[in-house]
Design a protein around this motif. Structure first.
Motif, PDB file in Angstrom:
ATOM      1  N   CYS A   2      22.584  17.694 -23.869  1.00  7.28           N
ATOM      2  CA  CYS A   2      21.911  17.904 -25.167  1.00  7.28           C
ATOM      3  C   CYS A   2      22.783  18.707 -26.121  1.00  7.28           C
ATOM      4  O   CYS A   2      22.269  19.288 -27.081  1.00  7.28           O
ATOM      5  CB  CYS A   2      20.577  18.622 -24.953  1.00  7.28           C
ATOM      6  N   ARG A   3      24.067  18.781 -25.866  1.00  9.92           N
ATOM      7  CA  ARG A   3      24.939  19.621 -26.677  1.00  9.92           C
ATOM      8  C   ARG A   3      24.998  19.155 -28.126  1.00  9.92           C
ATOM      9  O   ARG A   3      25.225  19.944 -29.032  1.00  9.92           O
ATOM     10  CB  ARG A   3      26.334  19.632 -26.069  1.00  9.92           C
ATOM     11  N   GLU A   4      24.755  17.869 -28.385  1.00  9.70           N
ATOM     12  CA  GLU A   4      24.868  17.360 -29.740  1.00  9.70           C
ATOM     13  C   GLU A   4      23.630  17.654 -30.588  1.00  9.70           C
ATOM     14  O   GLU A   4      23.669  17.541 -31.805  1.00  9.70           O
ATOM     15  CB  GLU A   4      25.118  15.831 -29.702  1.00  9.70           C
ATOM     16  N   GLU A   5      22.509  17.980 -29.954  1.00 11.73           N
ATOM     17  CA  GLU A   5      21.284  18.223 -30.717  1.00 11.73           C
ATOM     18  C   GLU A   5      21.369  19.523 -31.527  1.00 11.73           C
ATOM     19  O   GLU A   5      22.068  20.462 -31.158  1.00 11.73           O
ATOM     20  CB  GLU A   5      20.067  18.310 -29.776  1.00 11.73           C
ATOM     21  N   ARG A   6      20.651  19.519 -32.642  1.00 14.85           N
ATOM     22  CA  ARG A   6      20.552  20.710 -33.479  1.00 14.85           C
ATOM     23  C   ARG A   6      19.069  21.036 -33.703  1.00 14.85           C
ATOM     24  O   ARG A   6      18.221  20.135 -33.688  1.00 14.85           O
ATOM     25  CB  ARG A   6      21.232  20.495 -34.844  1.00 14.85           C
ATOM     26  N   ALA A   7      18.798  22.294 -33.934  1.00 18.33           N
ATOM     27  CA  ALA A   7      17.419  22.718 -34.205  1.00 18.33           C
ATOM     28  C   ALA A   7      17.144  22.660 -35.701  1.00 18.33           C
ATOM     29  O   ALA A   7      17.974  23.075 -36.513  1.00 18.33           O
ATOM     30  CB  ALA A   7      17.186  24.134 -33.698  1.00 18.33           C
ATOM     31  N   ILE A   8      15.981  22.089 -36.053  1.00 18.74           N
ATOM     32  CA  ILE A   8      15.560  22.090 -37.458  1.00 18.74           C
ATOM     33  C   ILE A   8      14.866  23.437 -37.714  1.00 18.74           C
ATOM     34  O   ILE A   8      13.845  23.754 -37.099  1.00 18.74           O
ATOM     35  CB  ILE A   8      14.585  20.937 -37.758  1.00 18.74           C
ATOM     36  N   MET A   9      15.440  24.233 -38.598  1.00 22.29           N
ATOM     37  CA  MET A   9      14.928  25.582 -38.892  1.00 22.29           C
ATOM     38  C   MET A   9      14.313  25.625 -40.284  1.00 22.29           C
ATOM     39  O   MET A   9      14.866  25.058 -41.233  1.00 22.29           O
ATOM     40  CB  MET A   9      16.050  26.620 -38.795  1.00 22.29           C
ATOM     41  N   LEU A  10      13.172  26.301 -40.363  1.00 23.61           N
ATOM     42  CA  LEU A  10      12.531  26.538 -41.656  1.00 23.61           C
ATOM     43  C   LEU A  10      12.765  28.006 -42.023  1.00 23.61           C
ATOM     44  O   LEU A  10      12.311  28.910 -41.318  1.00 23.61           O
ATOM     45  CB  LEU A  10      11.026  26.265 -41.576  1.00 23.61           C
ATOM     46  N   ARG A  11      13.496  28.230 -43.094  1.00 19.04           N
ATOM     47  CA  ARG A  11      13.786  29.597 -43.543  1.00 19.04           C
ATOM     48  C   ARG A  11      12.812  29.977 -44.651  1.00 19.04           C
ATOM     49  O   ARG A  11      12.640  29.233 -45.619  1.00 19.04           O
ATOM     50  CB  ARG A  11      15.221  29.711 -44.033  1.00 19.04           C
ATOM     51  N   ILE A  12      12.201  31.164 -44.487  1.00 25.04           N
ATOM     52  CA  ILE A  12      11.206  31.659 -45.441  1.00 25.04           C
ATOM     53  C   ILE A  12      11.838  32.733 -46.306  1.00 25.04           C
ATOM     54  O   ILE A  12      12.369  33.720 -45.802  1.00 25.04           O
ATOM     55  CB  ILE A  12       9.972  32.236 -44.704  1.00 25.04           C
ATOM     56  N   HIS A  13      11.755  32.530 -47.628  1.00 28.45           N
ATOM     57  CA  HIS A  13      12.239  33.527 -48.575  1.00 28.45           C
ATOM     58  C   HIS A  13      11.048  34.032 -49.386  1.00 28.45           C
ATOM     59  O   HIS A  13      10.368  33.240 -50.043  1.00 28.45           O
ATOM     60  CB  HIS A  13      13.271  32.921 -49.538  1.00 28.45           C
ATOM     61  N   ILE A  14      10.807  35.331 -49.343  1.00 25.65           N
ATOM     62  CA  ILE A  14       9.782  35.939 -50.203  1.00 25.65           C
ATOM     63  C   ILE A  14      10.391  37.144 -50.914  1.00 25.65           C
ATOM     64  O   ILE A  14      10.632  37.148 -52.109  1.00 25.65           O
ATOM     65  CB  ILE A  14       8.534  36.371 -49.409  1.00 25.65           C
ATOM     66  N   ALA A  15      10.634  38.174 -50.141  1.00 30.43           N
ATOM     67  CA  ALA A  15      11.287  39.381 -50.663  1.00 30.43           C
ATOM     68  C   ALA A  15      11.955  40.067 -49.491  1.00 30.43           C
ATOM     69  O   ALA A  15      11.423  40.103 -48.394  1.00 30.43           O
ATOM     70  CB  ALA A  15      10.266  40.308 -51.322  1.00 30.43           C
ATOM     71  N   GLY A  16      13.138  40.590 -49.752  1.00 32.61           N
ATOM     72  CA  GLY A  16      13.865  41.242 -48.677  1.00 32.61           C
ATOM     73  C   GLY A  16      14.477  40.231 -47.726  1.00 32.61           C
ATOM     74  O   GLY A  16      14.715  39.065 -48.084  1.00 32.61           O
ATOM     75  N   PRO A  17      14.725  40.612 -46.469  1.00 33.18           N
ATOM     76  CA  PRO A  17      15.359  39.714 -45.497  1.00 33.18           C
ATOM     77  C   PRO A  17      14.492  38.490 -45.227  1.00 33.18           C
ATOM     78  O   PRO A  17      13.270  38.592 -45.105  1.00 33.18           O
ATOM     79  CB  PRO A  17      15.468  40.597 -44.237  1.00 33.18           C
ATOM     80  N   PRO A  18      15.107  37.288 -45.113  1.00 29.54           N
ATOM     81  CA  PRO A  18      14.330  36.075 -44.821  1.00 29.54           C
ATOM     82  C   PRO A  18      13.920  36.025 -43.344  1.00 29.54           C
ATOM     83  O   PRO A  18      14.433  36.774 -42.513  1.00 29.54           O
ATOM     84  CB  PRO A  18      15.307  34.949 -45.164  1.00 29.54           C
ATOM     85  N   ALA A  19      13.004  35.128 -43.014  1.00 31.15           N
ATOM     86  CA  ALA A  19      12.583  34.899 -41.632  1.00 31.15           C
ATOM     87  C   ALA A  19      12.739  33.412 -41.334  1.00 31.15           C
ATOM     88  O   ALA A  19      12.694  32.568 -42.247  1.00 31.15           O
ATOM     89  CB  ALA A  19      11.139  35.347 -41.435  1.00 31.15           C
TER      90      ALA A  19
END
Length: 434
Positions: free
Chosen positions: A23-40
């Motif tokens: 599974c080395r070729e697979e990538r994770a789909i990430m959802l980045r949250i921006h509101i204020a300060g550091p993202p999650a």
């Protein structure tokens, strides 16, 4: 993807660590949250990079896997937006991490407050309720509101966020806040420590209400630097009383200040005095009888003081003054800013080099008038309206310092006068009897 003015969501691929060779070729789909300060970030699902539409932020094609992945993305986006809407209804400030915790179901529903400002608002709201029923002082409430404003300014300046989770509070928060208050806010250490002390109290409350496991500021010390309290010595007090004032406004302020020096009343107390506060006491003498409102625990202490002859003269002097006839006030007292400003002029006229403020009179009453004339400290405590004798012991320390200074002057004088009669070398060489 911009949801609204504050919430911004982005999807991207991230390399998966710790995967096996198949599974080395697979990538994770990430959802980045921006509101204020550091993202999650939230992990949605996995996909092969060749099947990812970077422009459309979705899986390519109409295959079963593509439909499954796109549905997972939609569900995640919808869930995040719904949690955001729920948080906005019950929270004044939301961070990306707080929204992620809500999505993951890690927010304890029993916790009334998740962030530090929420806990601080809870404290202020409760305090306001006590102020309304007269159990707390409004001035103390204003100090709590000032603490909140300072914390908001600090978070925007240091962390670029509107709020901070209670779980994210650390010892460094106190150190950074102290630096901000003293450097950016230009506050003295004692003033800055008052805000830190309030922050510690809020976190202590959070632990007691089980919003927080451990108080991160428990070991943070809030030491106060000793301050020099200005007092008038007998000569300065004599000059103040006997110097003629050629301007009526200065004479009125001088008389009010002398009144304070011989009653110990604070500015707000003399400002509200009326002739009804003068009463015959149990000993048949006239006393000033007034309750002094204390902010701590809503305690009300009586501050009753017998009228000394000089105080009676001042009261008699203004019996026909407009302040008495129109407003039923005992003395013509100006607003605090004008009062302290006129005291500077009076000090210059009397040749007093000390900075006079309204509270100098209270210090002078406690030390020069009472303690230096042998009045027991327990009696001084009652006359000042103190709840605890520790507050009065501050003045006893001042008196001890004054005695030490006077003793040093005496030693220098006696040594200079006797050095020709009894050489110092003789005193130092005398054997000590055992």
């Amino acid at each position: 993807m911009k949801v609204n003015e504050k919430l911004f969501l982005t999807l991207y691929l991230k390399k998966i660590k710790g995967r096996n060779n198949q599974c080395r070729e697979e990538r994770a789909i990430m959802l980045r949250i921006h509101i204020a300060g550091p993202p999650a970030e939230i992990s949605v699902c996995n996909i092969l990079p060749k099947n990812w539409n970077a422009y459309g932020k979705c899986a390519k094609g109409n295959s079963t896997d593509a439909v499954r992945i796109n549905n997972a993305i939609k569900r995640t986006l919808t869930s995040v937006e719904n949690h955001y809407e729920k948080l906005t209804k019950g929270s004044t400030a939301i961070t990306a991490k707080l929204l992620k915790l809500a999505y993951d179901g890690k927010l304890d529903k029993k916790r009334e407050c998740e962030t530090f400002l929420q806990a601080l608002d809870f404290k202020i709201t409760r305090f306001e309720a006590f102020v309304k029923v007269g159990k707390r002082a409004k001035t103390t409430l204003n100090k709590w509101k000032a603490t909140r404003n300072k914390v908001v300014e600090f978070l925007k300046w240091n962390k670029k966020i509107p709020d901070i989770l209670l779980d994210d509070m650390s010892y460094a928060f106190a150190e950074d806040l102290l630096d901000f208050l003293m450097i950016e806010g230009n506050l003295q250490q004692n003033s800055a420590m008052k805000y830190l002390k309030n922050c510690k109290e809020v976190l202590k409350m959070a632990v007691q209400r089980k919003w927080l496991i451990v108080n991160p500021l428990l070991s943070f010390k809030c030491p106060y630097l000793p301050t020099t309290r200005v007092i008038l010595n007998p000569k300065e007090l004599y000059d103040l009383i006997n110097t003629q004032m050629r301007v009526q406004r200065l004479e009125e302020v001088r008389d009010a200040f002398v009144f304070q020096c011989f009653t110990g009343y604070a500015f707000k107390d003399i400002y509200s005095l009326t002739p009804e506060n003068i009463k015959l006491h149990f000993d048949g003498e006239e006393w000033l009888v007034k309750d002094r409102h204390k902010s701590l625990n809503g305690v009300v202490c009586a501050e009753n003081v017998p009228l000394l002859p000089i105080v009676k003269e001042i009261i008699e002097k203004y019996k026909n003054h407009p302040c008495r006839l129109r407003h039923n006030r005992l003395l013509p007292v100006n607003a605090l800013s004008n009062y302290n400003g006129y005291l500077k002029e009076i000090a210059a006229i009397c040749g007093i080099e000390k900075k006079l403020t309204t509270h100098v009179a209270r210090h002078t009453f406690a030390t020069t008038v009472l303690l230096c004339n042998g009045v027991p400290i327990e009696t001084v405590m009652v006359l000042l309206g103190h709840k605890n004798i520790r507050s009065t012991q501050i003045y006893a320390k001042i008196t001890a310092m004054k005695i030490s200074e006077d003793w040093s002057i005496f030693l220098n004088a006696i040594m200079n006068r006797t050095k020709n009669i009894i050489p110092i070398s003789y005193i130092q060489s005398r054997p000590v009897a055992v």
